[in-house]
Design an enzyme around this catalytic site. Structure first.
Site, PDB file in Angstrom:
ATOM      1  N   GLU A 263      44.021  16.375  37.374  1.00  0.00           N
ATOM      2  CA  GLU A 263      45.483  16.381  37.221  1.00  0.00           C
ATOM      3  C   GLU A 263      45.820  16.761  35.783  1.00  0.00           C
ATOM      4  O   GLU A 263      45.218  16.230  34.842  1.00  0.00           O
ATOM      5  CB  GLU A 263      46.118  15.007  37.481  1.00  0.00           C
ATOM      6  CG  GLU A 263      46.190  14.558  38.908  1.00  0.00           C
ATOM      7  CD  GLU A 263      46.928  13.216  39.028  1.00  0.00           C
ATOM      8  OE1 GLU A 263      47.720  12.880  38.109  1.00  0.00           O
ATOM      9  OE2 GLU A 263      46.703  12.512  40.023  1.00  0.00           O
ATOM     10  N   GLU A 317      58.822  15.220  43.440  1.00  0.00           N
ATOM     11  CA  GLU A 317      58.734  14.185  44.488  1.00  0.00           C
ATOM     12  C   GLU A 317      59.769  13.094  44.202  1.00  0.00           C
ATOM     13  O   GLU A 317      59.622  12.307  43.268  1.00  0.00           O
ATOM     14  CB  GLU A 317      57.317  13.603  44.522  1.00  0.00           C
ATOM     15  CG  GLU A 317      56.254  14.651  44.835  1.00  0.00           C
ATOM     16  CD  GLU A 317      54.836  14.117  44.679  1.00  0.00           C
ATOM     17  OE1 GLU A 317      54.446  13.223  45.460  1.00  0.00           O
ATOM     18  OE2 GLU A 317      54.139  14.590  43.763  1.00  0.00           O
ATOM     19  N   LYS A 320      58.975   8.984  43.847  1.00  0.00           N
ATOM     20  CA  LYS A 320      58.001   8.405  42.930  1.00  0.00           C
ATOM     21  C   LYS A 320      58.707   7.415  42.012  1.00  0.00           C
ATOM     22  O   LYS A 320      59.781   7.709  41.458  1.00  0.00           O
ATOM     23  CB  LYS A 320      57.330   9.501  42.095  1.00  0.00           C
ATOM     24  CG  LYS A 320      56.444  10.436  42.904  1.00  0.00           C
ATOM     25  CD  LYS A 320      55.423  11.132  42.036  1.00  0.00           C
ATOM     26  CE  LYS A 320      54.325  10.177  41.623  1.00  0.00           C
ATOM     27  NZ  LYS A 320      53.237  10.837  40.880  1.00  0.00           N
ATOM     28  N   GLU A 326      58.532  11.248  36.164  1.00  0.00           N
ATOM     29  CA  GLU A 326      57.624  11.104  37.301  1.00  0.00           C
ATOM     30  C   GLU A 326      58.084  11.919  38.507  1.00  0.00           C
ATOM     31  O   GLU A 326      57.269  12.315  39.337  1.00  0.00           O
ATOM     32  CB  GLU A 326      57.486   9.628  37.696  1.00  0.00           C
ATOM     33  CG  GLU A 326      56.653   8.807  36.727  1.00  0.00           C
ATOM     34  CD  GLU A 326      55.192   9.233  36.717  1.00  0.00           C
ATOM     35  OE1 GLU A 326      54.616   9.443  37.793  1.00  0.00           O
ATOM     36  OE2 GLU A 326      54.623   9.391  35.621  1.00  0.00           O
TER      37      GLU A 326
END
Length: 465
Positions: A263, A317, A320, A326
């Protein structure tokens, strides 16, 4: 965007395919699904294929996703989540059933590259680290029963390191070494696998923006940092982070285990206190990282090992938890529209201003390149040789045209009377007068950009705003 408003994300993703298929190293992408507004897996696979993405990493083994990926030609990394580690460690029959249900029934139509057993278990509040290596061994044994040759690893966060700066001092936390780290590295060594590492220069920069150059974090022009332990010069923060992990493994005599960055990314939006979050910086980080990987060069400590990286993430997203950043790491919105721009063709990319450091002093009268967004300042690198720093100061105050009156004896910014302070003021004056353009804060490698107001006594540094 200031530099790439006329371009689209297409070439950025074509580059993903190029770097994955060449011998230069590889780029994949994390497909997270902590959201309630994402397109169905079948459309996501179309999006991946349309943009040439050939490697994808998942956080589970969702049946709809694995079926959608069948016969796509896309290599897949799946995950056995932390909550299953204790069961996987305790019972071989559990992993036999898990492999049968989640791997073998989809093989070979779905091409599995690796299984991530757990994720950042060393920071898991449920203390699953003790189950990690036994679970990895049981999964490996279960794969063997099906004659499946799939790598097994486990992503670790940089917080597993007790020391990471300078990179040569890299060391794992002492309490983790004997119980988990050494057994895991031994397993990776024996199986010919690699260590997965989640590395985010954004987090380091956000926490230390007064000490870390933004250009250093974004692979842009910067003087670099010399490791006092081994003498190697680092031109990017990510390289330094990776080599800290290599040094930590080397200290335990595991020099042959490779690293894959499972990541890494940069948020396109953040809260007001999340220094550095923004679309311009996300575009710069990911775009420059792609170029970095495509060169095929490794890190200073492992120059012959090309970088293999999974970007985080495919989508923003919306569910999250945590700060705004985030929910804003995606290259795409759920609508499948791009979040930010990059060059459209290879020709356009080659014509774009270079971001990688050339350590060149701008010539007098140099036109301003694209200005930086937000408030930034240019300061001297106090570690530079005094002769070089003095020469750069003389240039800035002379033909460079900086306003150096405030650093003359008796003037407002004369104190503190130090070369670093005076050079910082002069460099910043030049930088602001040049509209904070790319390459205007370098001065032969003696300067770098900061995002916090410089502090030298009571002197106030001007901005171009």
């Amino acid at each position: 965007m200031a530099m790439a408003a006329s371009h689209t994300l297409s070439f950025f993703l074509i580059l993903l395919s190029f770097s994955a298929s060449s011998g230069a190293g590889s780029i994949g992408i994390n497909y997270g699904r902590v959201a309630n507004d994402l397109p169905p897996p079948s459309k996501v696979v179309q999006l991946l294929k349309a943009n040439g993405i050939t490697r994808v990493k998942l956080y589970d083994t969702d049946a709809d996703v694995l079926n959608a990926l069948a016969n796509s030609g896309i290599q897949v990394v799946v995950a056995l989540p932390n909550e299953l580690l204790s069961s996987a460690a305790a019972d071989q029959s559990f992993t036999d059933k898990w492999v049968q249900a989640n791997i073998s029934q989809y093989h070979p139509a779905t091409q599995f590259e690796a299984i991530a057993v757990g994720n950042e278990v060393f920071v898991d509040p449920k203390n699953t680290a003790q189950f990690l290596v036994p679970a990895m061994k049981n999964v490996q044994a279960s794969l063997a029963k099906h004659n499946l040759n799939i790598k097994i690893s486990s992503p670790v966060a940089l917080s597993a390191l007790q020391s990471s700066y300078p990179p040569s001092s890299g060391a794992f936390k002492s309490e983790l070494i004997e119980p988990v780290i050494k057994p895991m590295l031994d397993f990776l060594h024996q199986t010919g696998s690699y260590l997965m590492v989640n590395a985010y220069p954004f987090f380091a920069y956000e926490a230390n923006s007064n000490k870390i150059s933004l250009d250093y974090a974004l692979f842009k022009q910067n003087p670099g940092n010399v490791d006092s332990g081994n003498g190697l010069r680092y031109m990017s923060l990510l390289d330094a982070q990776i080599d800290a992990v290599y040094a930590a493994m080397s200290a335990l005599k595991y020099d042959d285990v490779k690293v894959v960055v499972s990541e890494t990314g940069w948020p396109s939006k953040g809260d007001s206190n999340e220094v550095g979050a923004g679309a311009d910086n996300a575009e710069a980080y990911n775009g420059n990282l792609i170029k970095r990987v495509s060169t095929g060069s490794g890190t200073p400590l492992r120059p012959k090992d090309p970088l293999n990286v999974f970007l985080f993430a495919l989508f923003n997203e919306n569910q999250k938890p945590g700060p705004t950043s985030e929910r804003n790491y995606g290259l795409f919105y759920p609508s499948e529209q791009k979040v930010y721009e990059v060059p459209l063709t290879a020709a356009d990319a080659s014509k774009a201003p270079a971001n990688v450091s050339k350590n060149q002093t701008p010539a007098a009268g140099e036109p301003a390149a694209s200005p930086s967004r937000g408030q930034t300042w240019c300061v001297a690198n106090g570690k530079s040789a005094m002769e070089k720093l003095q020469a750069a100061l003389d240039y800035a105050c002379g033909e460079g045209g900086a306003d150096c009156r405030p650093i003359q004896p008796g003037a407002t910014c004369y104190n503190p009377n130090s070369l670093e302070a005076h050079a910082s003021y002069a460099f910043n004056s030049y930088y602001q007068r040049k509209s904070r353009g790319t390459g205007t804060c370098d001065f032969g490698g003696t300067a770098y950009v900061v995002t916090q107001p410089p502090k030298f006594g009571n002197c106030e540094f001007p901005t171009g705003n």
